[in-house]
Design an enzyme around this catalytic site. Structure first.
Site, short mmCIF file in Angstrom:
data_model
loop_
_atom_site.label_atom_id
_atom_site.label_comp_id
_atom_site.label_asym_id
_atom_site.label_seq_id
_atom_site.Cartn_x
_atom_site.Cartn_y
_atom_site.Cartn_z
N CYS A 82 97.13 91.16 53.32
CA CYS A 82 98.41 91.63 52.42
C CYS A 82 99.60 90.51 52.95
CB CYS A 82 98.63 93.13 53.08
SG CYS A 82 99.85 93.85 51.94
N TYR A 83 100.37 90.87 53.83
CA TYR A 83 101.59 90.07 53.93
C TYR A 83 100.96 88.85 54.51
CZ TYR A 83 105.79 88.14 56.11
OH TYR A 83 107.09 87.23 56.42
N HIS A 171 93.41 96.25 52.24
CA HIS A 171 93.25 96.18 53.51
C HIS A 171 91.85 96.41 54.06
CE1 HIS A 171 97.47 96.38 54.82
NE2 HIS A 171 97.63 96.61 53.60
N GLU A 173 90.53 96.90 56.73
CA GLU A 173 90.32 97.85 58.00
C GLU A 173 90.46 99.31 57.85
OE1 GLU A 173 92.82 95.58 56.94
OE2 GLU A 173 94.96 96.62 57.53
N GLY A 226 96.04 112.52 86.81
CA GLY A 226 94.49 113.16 86.58
C GLY A 226 94.17 113.19 85.31
N SER A 230 95.27 107.34 83.18
CA SER A 230 95.60 106.78 84.51
C SER A 230 94.60 106.72 85.17
CB SER A 230 96.88 107.45 85.25
OG SER A 230 96.39 109.03 85.29
N LYS A 370 92.31 105.85 72.76
CA LYS A 370 91.94 106.88 73.54
C LYS A 370 90.32 107.12 73.72
CE LYS A 370 94.33 110.40 75.18
NZ LYS A 370 95.21 110.16 76.46
#
Ligand code: XMP
Length: 514
Positions: A82-83, A171, A173, A226, A230, A370
């Site tokens: 794209c861009y 795109h 992706e 916890g 982390s 995550k």
């Protein structure tokens, strides 16, 4: 970091993170850098390919992000999306113009010419792709040819096979581009000649090596909550430098039932980390007295956290580094996204501490999502209880007790919350749900128990599904489960006579109520 890597130059697209993720899914290591990274910094044996992301600008805008055209002389294949394609075009002598109609959403792409990037796809065949652009390429740069077109973009895919330069107007992706995985794999393996041997184990090995080299003989501290982020960071650093890592866990009294105890016993007793647990619940509660405004609560909690963390860290003597579990969505929220979460996230990490204590930062998870962090947690042997723990906000239950935070009100929300967790786990839904929790509302309603009229609190139950916390939908929990949770809360939690279910999505609502 790896024997082979792909560099993604970010021009501010909301999809840059997805590009990285898709590349990693093909077992190729990649790094995202700002578009200002110089060609000299990119050059090197291990860089097998470069991807220029999309972005909100138009190449002809004043101040539009630009790169040094020397990038195309490095003899490293470049994929412009794209861009990125438009920039490639204008830097290499082609022409970009505003589209007659802005093309947004699904579009039909027709493959016009065989090429490596469309290897395995048929000439003349059409495929659904995802477009989002206001400009388009009108004239190809010298040496380029058109590979595919759509109704609004006669040049929807182009390339110069001799130089390994490819431009895509759509795109690859995003999931809506059905051939996206195939196209990226063609770029990585056919054009860049990557081998694709990267995985979570390589990530762990490379991170450990890098942390060792960077830290040398210095000491590192980590604020442990916890949560999975982390804990994974601490596990990585611990693997690299052992006892030169000290973890500090601040119990702010705003945690879930039994949480402080559970986390410290898992991490200290089973993993033998140098873990300092600071019980500061009284201080937090006394500072929160009389405060009702959500932002004020966050501010007080954030500041006190830093003060306590700092006090504890000073006891350790000289420390050089602070390890943080910043993830990609945190980075993107604070950099490109200007929504309300930008401020919210500033408390996520120990904001301000590194500068105040002159600590250097280690953030090994900066480019991950995550679910990828969870896979690393598995690789490192962390227990499921930590890896699959649902996210929990830094200010804890304080933002789930609407209005003033008091010991009694915390107790009500904590007990209700424990019942929700228990029932959700029993129903086998805990891992499928991004977050499930109780909120204590600042109103009382009338009820009847036995022959008695009651006038008591209301608990709102919230359960949402999400990929990264940036958008969310409410979970369609089975009626029986909703009923079981409500019954137990009303029967077992003193002071509650009503339970309601929150059926709002984000946006326009947020996940937390405050
Ligand atoms: P919202 O409520 O903005 O939440 O939709 C998005 C995600 O962030 C968590 N959250 C926070 N995390 N400090 C944090 O560390 C905060 O102040 C904070 N507020 C919200 C929330 O639980 C959800 O996962």
């Amino acid at each position: 970091m790896s024997e082979e890597k792909v560099i993604i130059l970010d021009f501010g697209s909301q999809y840059t993170q997805l590009i990285a993720r898709r590349v990693r899914e093909q077992k190729v290591y990649c790094e995202i850098h700002p578009y200002t990274l110089s060609p000299a910094a990119i050059e090197g044996n291990s860089t097998k390919g470069i991807i220029l992301s999309g972005g909100p600008a138009s190449v002809y805008d004043k101040g539009a992000p630009h790169i040094d055209a020397e990038l195309f002389q490095l003899r490293i294949p470049v994929l412009g999306i794209c861009y990125g394609m438009q920039l490639m075009t204008s830097l290499l002598g082609g022409k970009v113009v505003p589209s007659k109609e802005r093309e947004y959403g699904r579009a039909e792409l027709r493959i016009d010419e065989p090429s490596q990037i469309f290897d395995g796809l048929k000439k003349g065949q059409t495929y659904w792709v995802w477009m989002s652009h206001g400009d388009r390429v009108e004239t190809l740069p010298p040496g380029f040819m058109t590979f595919a077109s759509s109704s609004n973009s006669p040049i929807a895919a182009m390339g110069d096979p001799d130089r390994g330069l490819i431009g895509l107007q759509f795109h690859p992706e995003v999931a809506h581009t059905e051939i996206g995985g195939k196209i990226l794999s063609n770029f990585l393996f056919r054009i860049c000649q990557c081998r694709g041997s990267w995985d979570m184990r390589s990530f762990v090995e490379a991170s450990v090596k890098r942390i060792k080299e960077e830290v040398g003989r210095e000491r590192v501290i980590c604020a442990l909550s916890g949560g999975v982020d982390s804990s994974v960071v601490a596990a990585l650093v611990h693997k690299a430098i052992g006892d030169r890592l000290t973890c500090i866990f601040v119990d702010n009294g705003l945690l879930r039932k039994a949480e402080a105890k559970e986390v410290s016993s898992i991490l200290r007793d089973s993993f033998h980390w140098d873990l300092h647990v600071v019980d500061a619940s009284r201080e937090f509660l006394s500072r929160l007295k009389g405060i009702e405004d959500p932002e004020q609560k966050r501010k007080v909690i954030g500041e006190l956290f830093i003060t306590i963390f700092e006090q504890e860290a000073r006891k350790l003597g000289t420390v050089g580094y602070l390890a943080q579990g910043t993830l990609y969505p945190d980075v993107i929220e604070s950099v490109s996204f200007k929504g309300p979460s930008a401020t919210i996230k500033s408390h996520h990490n120990v904001g301000g501490l590194p500068e105040r204590m002159r600590l250097k930062l280690i953030e090994p998870l900066r480019e991950l999502f995550k679910d990828e962090v969870r896979r690393i947690g598995e690789e490192l042997g962390l227990p499921d209880r930590i890896i699959y723990r649902q996210p929990f906000p830094g200010p804890g239950l304080a933002v789930r007790v609407i209005g003033e935070v008091t010991e009694e009100r915390l107790k009500v929300v904590r007990e209700a919350d424990a019942i929700i967790q228990d029932e959700i786990v029993k129903a086998g839904l805990y891992r499928d749900i991004w977050q499930s929790f109780a909120v204590l509302l600042p109103i009382k309603t009338v009820g009847v128990m036995g022959d008695e009229r009651t006038y008591e609190h209301v608990i709102a139950l919230r359960a949402i599904s999400s990929l990264d916390g940036m958008t969310a939908d409410w979970v369609r929990l089975p009626y029986e489960l909703l009923g079981a949770i409500a019954n137990r809360i009303i029967n077992e939690v003193q002071g509650v006579n009503r339970v309601v279910y929150d059926i709002s999505s984000k946006p326009p609502s947020t996940i937390e109520w405050e």
